[in-house]
Design a protein around this motif. Structure first.
Motif, PDB file in Angstrom:
ATOM      1  N   ILE A 115       0.858  -1.179   0.000  1.00  0.00           N
ATOM      2  CA  ILE A 115       0.000   0.000   0.000  1.00  0.00           C
ATOM      3  C   ILE A 115       0.894   1.228   0.000  1.00  0.00           C
ATOM      4  CG2 ILE A 115      -1.787   1.286   1.243  1.00  0.00           C
ATOM      5  CD1 ILE A 115      -2.483  -1.442   2.597  1.00  0.00           C
ATOM      6  N   GLN A 116       0.630   2.156  -0.905  1.00  0.00           N
ATOM      7  CA  GLN A 116       1.349   3.427  -0.949  1.00  0.00           C
ATOM      8  C   GLN A 116       0.511   4.468  -0.221  1.00  0.00           C
ATOM      9  OE1 GLN A 116       4.472   4.190  -2.156  1.00  0.00           O
ATOM     10  NE2 GLN A 116       4.079   6.105  -1.105  1.00  0.00           N
ATOM     11  N   GLY A 117       1.039   4.971   0.902  1.00  0.00           N
ATOM     12  CA  GLY A 117       0.330   5.985   1.679  1.00  0.00           C
ATOM     13  C   GLY A 117       0.153   7.260   0.877  1.00  0.00           C
ATOM     14  N   MET A 118      -1.036   7.841   0.959  1.00  0.00           N
ATOM     15  CA  MET A 118      -1.339   9.028   0.163  1.00  0.00           C
ATOM     16  C   MET A 118      -1.796  10.222   0.988  1.00  0.00           C
ATOM     17  SD  MET A 118      -3.149   7.197  -3.051  1.00  0.00           S
ATOM     18  CE  MET A 118      -3.053   8.646  -4.070  1.00  0.00           C
ATOM     19  N   GLY A 119      -2.364  10.001   2.140  1.00  0.00           N
ATOM     20  CA  GLY A 119      -2.872  11.119   2.931  1.00  0.00           C
ATOM     21  C   GLY A 119      -3.473  10.632   4.232  1.00  0.00           C
ATOM     22  N   ARG A 120      -4.229  11.540   4.859  1.00  0.00           N
ATOM     23  CA  ARG A 120      -4.871  11.233   6.136  1.00  0.00           C
ATOM     24  C   ARG A 120      -6.379  11.432   6.001  1.00  0.00           C
ATOM     25  NH1 ARG A 120      -2.841  15.212  10.316  1.00  0.00           N
ATOM     26  NH2 ARG A 120      -3.267  16.614   8.596  1.00  0.00           N
TER      27      ARG A 120
END
Length: 191
Positions: free
Chosen positions: A82-87
């Motif tokens: 999973i590539q983190g993108m935001g909150r």
């Protein structure tokens, strides 16, 4: 948004998170994500979740990202990245699937008016380099990446991902809205 609640894991923006999927409900969640837009949230379970009755709930603020790699392995399990993108902030939970879902809102960082946070960013970088030097870690790629980062919020998440910080402290930083406060928290950890 599908929610993957985990103990001891905080997904931060700009970070890659490899996971091994073996539970049936999460295999279904990943299959549904892959058939759709590939987005999901990895959320830290609240402290004391083991004593809760019913489905344990995660902290309401979490990282979200996109599945960028998925490989099926024996026993129908999966390795994913999973590539983190935001909150996100979870506004309401939905138990209509075998896995947890939530209605969410995107969280954006807040900055002090007119302040570039350049001085705090420089302090964070210096302290991080000092820590690497103290530990005798050469890590040329890490040092180069750190030198090239100029965005304060990117620096916060870069350091959060690479420092051996307790997941509940990471969660506290993740759910802090103010970038200046996040930077202060990281500087205290580096000190």
């Amino acid at each position: 948004l599908p929610i993957f609640p985990l103990p001891n894991v905080v997904l931060t923006p700009n970070a890659s998170l490899p996971l091994f999927i073996f539970e049936e409900r999460y295999k279904q969640m990943v299959q549904d994500c892959l058939a759709g837009d590939r987005y999901l949230s990895v959320a830290l379970l609240r402290k004391g979740w083991e004593q809760e009755t019913g489905t344990p709930r995660p902290y309401p603020v979490a990282g979200f990202g996109r599945i960028v790699h998925a490989t099926r392995v024996p026993n129908d399990c999966m390795d994913i990245v999973i590539q983190g993108m935001g909150r996100i902030r979870m506004l309401a939970f939905h138990d209509d699937q075998p896995y947890l879902r939530a209605t969410v809102e995107l969280l954006r960082p807040t900055y002090p008016p007119g302040d570039t946070l350049a001085e705090q960013a420089d302090t964070m970088k210096r302290r991080f380099f000092d820590l690497l030097d103290l530990r005798r870690v050469s890590a040329p790629d890490l040092r180069t990446s750190l030198r090239l980062l100029s965005s304060p919020i990117d620096l916060v998440f870069f350091m959060m991902t690479r420092l051996p910080i307790d997941p509940y402290i990471k969660q506290d930083i993740l759910q802090t809205a103010s970038v200046a406060e996040q930077m202060t928290q990281i500087i205290h950890i580096l000190d």
